[in-house]
Scaffold this active site. Structure first.
Site, PDB file in Angstrom:
ATOM      1  N   ASP A  63       0.838  -1.200   0.000  1.00  0.00           N
ATOM      2  CA  ASP A  63       0.000   0.000   0.000  1.00  0.00           C
ATOM      3  C   ASP A  63       0.875   1.254   0.000  1.00  0.00           C
ATOM      4  O   ASP A  63       1.832   1.338   0.765  1.00  0.00           O
ATOM      5  CB  ASP A  63      -0.880   0.034   1.255  1.00  0.00           C
ATOM      6  CG  ASP A  63      -2.073  -0.900   1.151  1.00  0.00           C
ATOM      7  OD1 ASP A  63      -2.244  -1.507   0.085  1.00  0.00           O
ATOM      8  OD2 ASP A  63      -2.817  -1.016   2.132  1.00  0.00           O
ATOM      9  N   SER A  97       4.846   4.399  10.506  1.00  0.00           N
ATOM     10  CA  SER A  97       5.104   3.248   9.645  1.00  0.00           C
ATOM     11  C   SER A  97       3.812   2.471   9.417  1.00  0.00           C
ATOM     12  O   SER A  97       2.903   2.478  10.256  1.00  0.00           O
ATOM     13  CB  SER A  97       6.152   2.324  10.265  1.00  0.00           C
ATOM     14  OG  SER A  97       5.616   1.634  11.380  1.00  0.00           O
ATOM     15  N   LYS A  98       3.749   1.787   8.275  1.00  0.00           N
ATOM     16  CA  LYS A  98       2.552   1.028   7.923  1.00  0.00           C
ATOM     17  C   LYS A  98       2.349  -0.168   8.844  1.00  0.00           C
ATOM     18  O   LYS A  98       1.228  -0.640   9.014  1.00  0.00           O
ATOM     19  CB  LYS A  98       2.643   0.570   6.468  1.00  0.00           C
ATOM     20  CG  LYS A  98       2.527   1.698   5.457  1.00  0.00           C
ATOM     21  CD  LYS A  98       2.449   1.200   4.038  1.00  0.00           C
ATOM     22  CE  LYS A  98       3.753   0.643   3.528  1.00  0.00           C
ATOM     23  NZ  LYS A  98       3.693   0.264   2.103  1.00  0.00           N
ATOM     24  N   ARG A  99       3.409  -0.659   9.447  1.00  0.00           N
ATOM     25  CA  ARG A  99       3.285  -1.815  10.335  1.00  0.00           C
ATOM     26  C   ARG A  99       2.577  -1.462  11.635  1.00  0.00           C
ATOM     27  O   ARG A  99       1.877  -2.276  12.208  1.00  0.00           O
ATOM     28  CB  ARG A  99       4.674  -2.394  10.658  1.00  0.00           C
ATOM     29  CG  ARG A  99       5.333  -3.116   9.517  1.00  0.00           C
ATOM     30  CD  ARG A  99       6.544  -3.902  10.008  1.00  0.00           C
ATOM     31  NE  ARG A  99       7.479  -3.091  10.762  1.00  0.00           N
ATOM     32  CZ  ARG A  99       8.418  -2.331  10.217  1.00  0.00           C
ATOM     33  NH1 ARG A  99       8.534  -2.292   8.900  1.00  0.00           N
ATOM     34  NH2 ARG A  99       9.248  -1.621  10.963  1.00  0.00           N
ATOM     35  N   LYS A 100       2.775  -0.244  12.113  1.00  0.00           N
ATOM     36  CA  LYS A 100       2.268   0.136  13.435  1.00  0.00           C
ATOM     37  C   LYS A 100       1.077   1.082  13.403  1.00  0.00           C
ATOM     38  O   LYS A 100       0.349   1.187  14.379  1.00  0.00           O
ATOM     39  CB  LYS A 100       3.397   0.788  14.242  1.00  0.00           C
ATOM     40  CG  LYS A 100       4.572  -0.143  14.518  1.00  0.00           C
ATOM     41  CD  LYS A 100       5.642   0.587  15.318  1.00  0.00           C
ATOM     42  CE  LYS A 100       6.833  -0.320  15.609  1.00  0.00           C
ATOM     43  NZ  LYS A 100       7.893   0.398  16.361  1.00  0.00           N
TER      44      LYS A 100
END
Length: 510
Positions: free
Chosen positions: A23, A260-263
């Site tokens: 994304d 960040s996209k992870r968090k």
């Protein structure tokens, strides 16, 4: 190597260069906004380049998402993979032959060398450096050795060698930045510039592509400050004129960590669309993250502004280099402002994708449904912070009377006098004539003001219940929820038959 025009011969040319690895990151829009604002102000060009040399993380559908989300935001480019341009191709994976002459020249000039070290050896080397608290970086075991000489030493890989820069002791470690002034960066190690798979790393590709495409200004995140000395060296070694640099502050979470996209789901650019943010509001918000509000002639500040206003007054010196906090509360406020300013027809049309997604309406609503939706939209426009909040408020108007579900929290708040209130309402509303009058038969006694007057007379005055508590059971009966659009207007839109049917259904269930 290319004989294309040097940056000095061109009007400002700026670019954004995302990697299609999932994304799109909100940072892609953030960088695009500042690049585009300056390019438009200066009458220059804005390019989109796809940096897809990281084949391990490459995702085929990600590139299309980049196009889709940036177009949604109105951050459009003049040249790119999808629109072409004089410096095509704009996809790095299609430019591999472009980089080869540059690598060969660096090797021939002794500015770069082949490295045959295995991954295992490099891992062990880093572990030793960390344990002994030495600076981490390549130890130059391969420098100055032929393949045969290196093969006699431990940790040799039979695979195609990588190519590394040979960083001199006097490498330039300062550079001028449009935002930060003179910037100092740490001494780099011997960076890999060509991988074993024949793909360049970012460091080589970005320098070559920016030169070949005539980029005059490189605007990117501050995390690339430490890499800039490598890039300056490559420009010097290859005899190329470097661009001007502007390193934007990183977007940060409320705990000051890098977003960040992870968090953080808000790091995904697609998330904003899913949540019902308006693109105009998001663009305005991204600008405010690193730039002051517009200063009016009377000295007051204005936080709500268009892209055109932002671009017209743009100045790199106004960019705040301190990493901004990504405050969604500010974005929610801005989004509400922009929603309320929409023309009713525009607002109604923007609701349709969310209502279709949530199966409130089909993808092909009838004229009657659209007419009712516009009437409902007028009731709820001032009540939304996000467009995706509309479905819960709109659904009761498009569900059959006998299919309306009463939410548990709405039923739970009903008082002991709910039945008495519903009986009074049924009697009072039953007397209102809902037959059409006038030339077109559009005028009716069933309207919000008549409904309100009748209910106040029968419940507030007739039963002696305070207005604050008088209409709760009616709201629950009509909408099935504790929170709904204005009650009397809702009853007008539903019509007399549906309104009475819903009041009776709740009365019967008590």
């Amino acid at each position: 190597m290319s004989e294309k025009p040097t940056p000095a011969a061109l009007s400002p040319r700026l670019r954004v260069a995302p990697s299609p690895t999932g994304d799109p990151h909100v940072g892609t829009a953030y960088m695009s906004l500042f690049n585009l604002a300056f390019a438009r102000q200066q009458g220059g060009r804005f390019l989109l380049r796809i940096e897809d040399t990281d084949r391990a993380r490459f995702q085929a559908d990600s590139e299309e998402q980049v196009y889709d989300t940036l177009h949604w935001l109105g951050l459009t480019w003049d040249e790119g993979p999808d629109v072409g341009g004089p410096f095509a191709p704009y996809r790095q994976s299609e430019r591999l032959d472009t980089y080869k002459p540059y690598v060969e020249r660096l090797l021939a000039d002794g500015k770069a060398y082949h490295c045959y070290c295995s991954g295992e050896r490099l891992t062990q080397m880093r572990e030793v450096q960390q344990k002994t608290k030495q600076p981490t970086g390549y130890d130059r075991l391969c420098h100055g050795k032929t393949r045969e000489e290196r093969a006699e030493l431990p940790g040799f890989s039979e695979k195609q060698p990588v190519v590394r820069m040979f960083i001199p002791d006097d490498a330039p470690l300062t550079f001028d930045d449009l935002i930060r002034g003179t910037v100092s960066a740490p001494r780099p190690d011997d960076q890999v510039i060509l991988k074993a798979d024949g793909f360049p790393t970012y460091h080589l590709a970005v320098v070559v592509d920016d030169h070949e495409m005539g980029i005059t200004h490189v605007v990117r995140g501050e995390e690339w400050i430490s890499s800039t000395p490598k890039h300056v060296l490559l420009y010097q070694w290859l005899g190329l004129e470097p661009p001007k640099f502007a390193h934007m502050p990183l977007l940060r979470n409320t705990d000051k960590s890098k977003i960040s996209k992870r968090k953080n789901p808000a790091a995904r650019l697609t998330w904003f669309r899913e949540e019902g943010y308006l693109p105009e509001a998001l663009v305005n918000f991204l600008a405010l993250l690193a730039y002051p509000p517009i200063l009016e002639a009377d000295g007051t500040e204005r936080e709500v502004f268009t892209f055109r206003e932002f671009s017209d007054g743009f100045d790199w010196k106004k960019v705040n280099p301190v990493g901004p906090i990504f405050d969604l509360k500010k974005l929610d406020w801005l989004n509400g402002v922009y929603i309320r300013e929409l023309d009713l027809g525009d607002f109604t049309s923007r609701l349709l994708p969310f209502l279709e997604r949530d199966e409130v309406l089909s993808g092909n609503p009838s004229l009657g449904e659209l007419g009712r939706l516009k009437a409902v939209a007028e009731l709820i426009q001032t009540r939304l912070a996000h467009l995706n909040e509309a479905s819960a408020l709109v659904r009761p108007f498009f569900v059959a009377d006998d299919a309306l579900e009463i939410a548990e929290d709405a039923r739970g708040q009903l008082k002991d006098d709910a039945g008495q209130v519903l009986d009074a309402a049924l009697a009072a509303l039953g007397d209102i004539d809902d037959h059409g009058a006038g030339v077109l038969g559009t005028d009716s006694g069933w309207n919000a003001s008549a409904i309100e007057a009748s209910l106040r007379e029968s419940i507030v005055e007739g039963l002696g219940i305070k207005p604050k508590f008088a209409f709760g059971p009616l709201r629950t009966a009509v909408s099935g929820a504790r929170i709904s659009p204005p009650l009397f207007e809702s009853m007008e839109i539903l019509g007399k038959t549906s309104t009475l049917a819903r009041l009776q259904a709740l009365r019967d269930s008590l």
